[in-house]
Design a protein around this motif. Structure first.
Motif, PDB file in Angstrom:
ATOM      1  N   ASP A  93       0.818  -1.216   0.000  1.00  0.00           N
ATOM      2  CA  ASP A  93       0.000   0.000   0.000  1.00  0.00           C
ATOM      3  C   ASP A  93       0.852   1.268   0.000  1.00  0.00           C
ATOM      4  N   VAL A  94       2.118   1.131  -0.381  1.00  0.00           N
ATOM      5  CA  VAL A  94       2.997   2.296  -0.543  1.00  0.00           C
ATOM      6  C   VAL A  94       3.543   2.266  -1.970  1.00  0.00           C
TER       7      VAL A  94
ATOM      8  N   ASP B 113      10.223   6.600   6.832  1.00  0.00           N
ATOM      9  CA  ASP B 113       8.800   6.488   7.107  1.00  0.00           C
ATOM     10  C   ASP B 113       8.240   7.907   7.220  1.00  0.00           C
TER      11      ASP B 113
ATOM     12  N   LYS C  45      10.827   8.513  -2.751  1.00  0.00           N
ATOM     13  CA  LYS C  45      10.794   7.119  -3.208  1.00  0.00           C
ATOM     14  C   LYS C  45      12.140   6.757  -3.822  1.00  0.00           C
TER      15      LYS C  45
ATOM     16  N   VAL D 144       9.500  -2.304   5.255  1.00  0.00           N
ATOM     17  CA  VAL D 144       8.873  -2.448   3.943  1.00  0.00           C
ATOM     18  C   VAL D 144       8.899  -3.891   3.439  1.00  0.00           C
TER      19      VAL D 144
ATOM     20  N   SER E  71       2.939  -0.621  -5.824  1.00  0.00           N
ATOM     21  CA  SER E  71       1.702  -0.250  -5.143  1.00  0.00           C
ATOM     22  C   SER E  71       0.528  -1.004  -5.748  1.00  0.00           C
TER      23      SER E  71
END
Ligand code: ASP
Ligand code: MG
Length: 425
Positions: A227-228, A235, A244, A263, A283
């Motif tokens: 979900d990232v 973070d 990113k 992650v 994602s």
């Protein structure tokens, strides 16, 4: 052939399952191994069941009903054309769990054993529901019980892989399954002992399962759907300037996860690195985006400092009662105490008369460790701390991070700096 991994957050409701289906459908002619975790927060919910069961608390069956209710709700949200079959399958899983709880074996073989027999069912439930629904909705697949191939020792809750067995069985099983179907749906997190008892690989272990299967099958790539948007440099909860990362070297990925980046599971990198298999973090909300590629790169791109924040740390300083040096024998005693209590050491430092360690402040392990150490040593500690690890730091990053903070300990090596500071809630 690729190995996909979908975590609990990606299949927390009917919408999530439909989204997964869309992603699989978009990979048209490829062989896919799809590793799935338990749905939503099911693992936590099942942990509650086991804890209650183990304490002989009557609420265990109440909690189990909640878990069942959650899955039935997803089934109803998925609007199966005929839901009788899947409901029967789900019922059977719960009946089996109730039996396991009635039998004395589960309790008599210890908490960790009971935990693995029960908590593992979260993955069985999720994959059964997903596989059936996909088959009803034109994403033809085969369901596989990963316990047919993933063999471990009997370290319950932290099982170690029997690589030779696992490789053989995996190759054999998949060459048969891929003749029947292009897509195989299976469970993350769980395995089996040679005596056919279920084991688990440690919390968040599904990433590791994906890496193990990729290794055994010489997969072309592992994709972890999250979900990232990918691997971030920090973070965002703790650091607002997170960016990113496009490419991460295996080496950096190992270091970052070792120091606590959540992650992906820390054990994931080693097997894929050994076979040079790249891992992409993507994602599931925007599956067309590139995400982050972890692989055999010289360096991570962009080259920015990466931050890992660990809260709930305790810094323990240990010195000899008679003010003598903390030398080899003392250190070996200190280490054996740490290892006996299975404390997780995140940083250590020594001087002539004292030895300091920063460890996760586990409410079970640490009081016992302190008690043990105090028998022989002078022990001081500070709790309520935060450990910040910065990979590829610049002096200026450290300065701005320390600004106005109470820093108890600082350590720098060529690529990594670590600061232990008071946690500000
Ligand atoms: N379901 C397990 C857990 O929540 C494994 C995983 O999600 O990777 O820990
Ligand atoms: Mg999970």
């Amino acid at each position: 052939m690729r190995v996909f991994k979908f975590g609990g957050a990606s299949v927390k409701d009917a919408e999530g399952v439909k989204n997964l289906s869309g992603i699989l459908a978009s990979f048209k002619d490829e062989k896919l191994v799809v590793v799935v975790s338990a749905m939503g927060k099911t693992t936590n919910a099942l942990e509650k069941v086991v804890d209650a069961y183990y304490k002989n608390d009557n609420s265990a069956s109440e909690y189990l009903k909640e878990v069942k209710g959650f899955h039935l709700e997803i089934i109803s949200g998925l609007k199966f054309k005929s839901s009788d079959e899947i409901k029967k399958e789900v019922d059977a899983v719960f009946v089996e769990m109730e039996w396991a709880m009635e039998e004395e074996t589960a309790r008599s073989k210890g908490y960790a054993f009971a935990y693995d027999q029960l908590v593992s069912q979260g993955e069985i439930l999720s994959t059964k529901i997903i596989s059936r629904w996909l088959n009803e909705n034109e994403v033809a697949n085969r369901w596989m019980d990963v316990r047919d191939v993933l063999v471990t020792d009997n370290t319950y809750r932290d099982a170690k892989i029997n690589w030779a067995e696992t490789e053989n069985l995996t190759e054999e099983k998949f060459s048969e399954l891929f003749q029947k179907s292009r897509i195989v749906i299976t469970q993350g997190f769980i395995g089996t002992t040679s005596e056919n008892f279920t084991t688990t690989l440690g919390r968040e272990g599904s990433d590791y399962t994906a890496a193990i299967l990729a290794y055994a099958l010489n997969a072309e790539e592992v994709v972890v759907w999250k979900d990232v948007p990918g691997v971030l440099s920090a973070d965002p909860k703790y650091y607002s300037d997170a960016v990113k990362l496009e490419e991460v070297s295996y080496h950096d990925a190992i270091e970052l996860t070792y120091y606590g980046a959540t992650v992906i599971h820390p054990k994931t990198i080693q097997p894929i690195e050994n076979k040079n298999i790249p891992l992409r973090v993507c994602s599931f909300k925007s599956p067309k985006d590139k995400g982050t590629l972890i692989g055999n790169f010289q360096e991570t791109r962009p080259q920015v400092p990466c931050f890992i924040f660990k809260t709930n740390q305790i810094l323990i300083s240990i010195s000899a009662k008679d003010f003598s040096f903390v030398a080899e024998e003392n250190i070996s005693e200190i280490f054996s105490a740490i290892s006996r209590h299975k404390a997780k050491v995140n940083l250590m430092q020594n001087s002539a008369i004292s030895f300091s360690v920063c460890v996760d402040n586990d409410s079970f392990k640490i009081p016992a460790l302190l008690h043990d150490l105090k028998k022989k040593f002078e022990v001081l500690y500070n709790d309520g701390l935060r450990l910040v690890t910065i990979r590829h730091y610049l002096p200026s990053t450290i300065d701005s991070l320390m600004n106005g903070k109470h820093v108890l300990l600082e350590q720098r090596s060529r690529h990594t700096a670590q600061l232990v500071m008071k946690d500000e809630k």
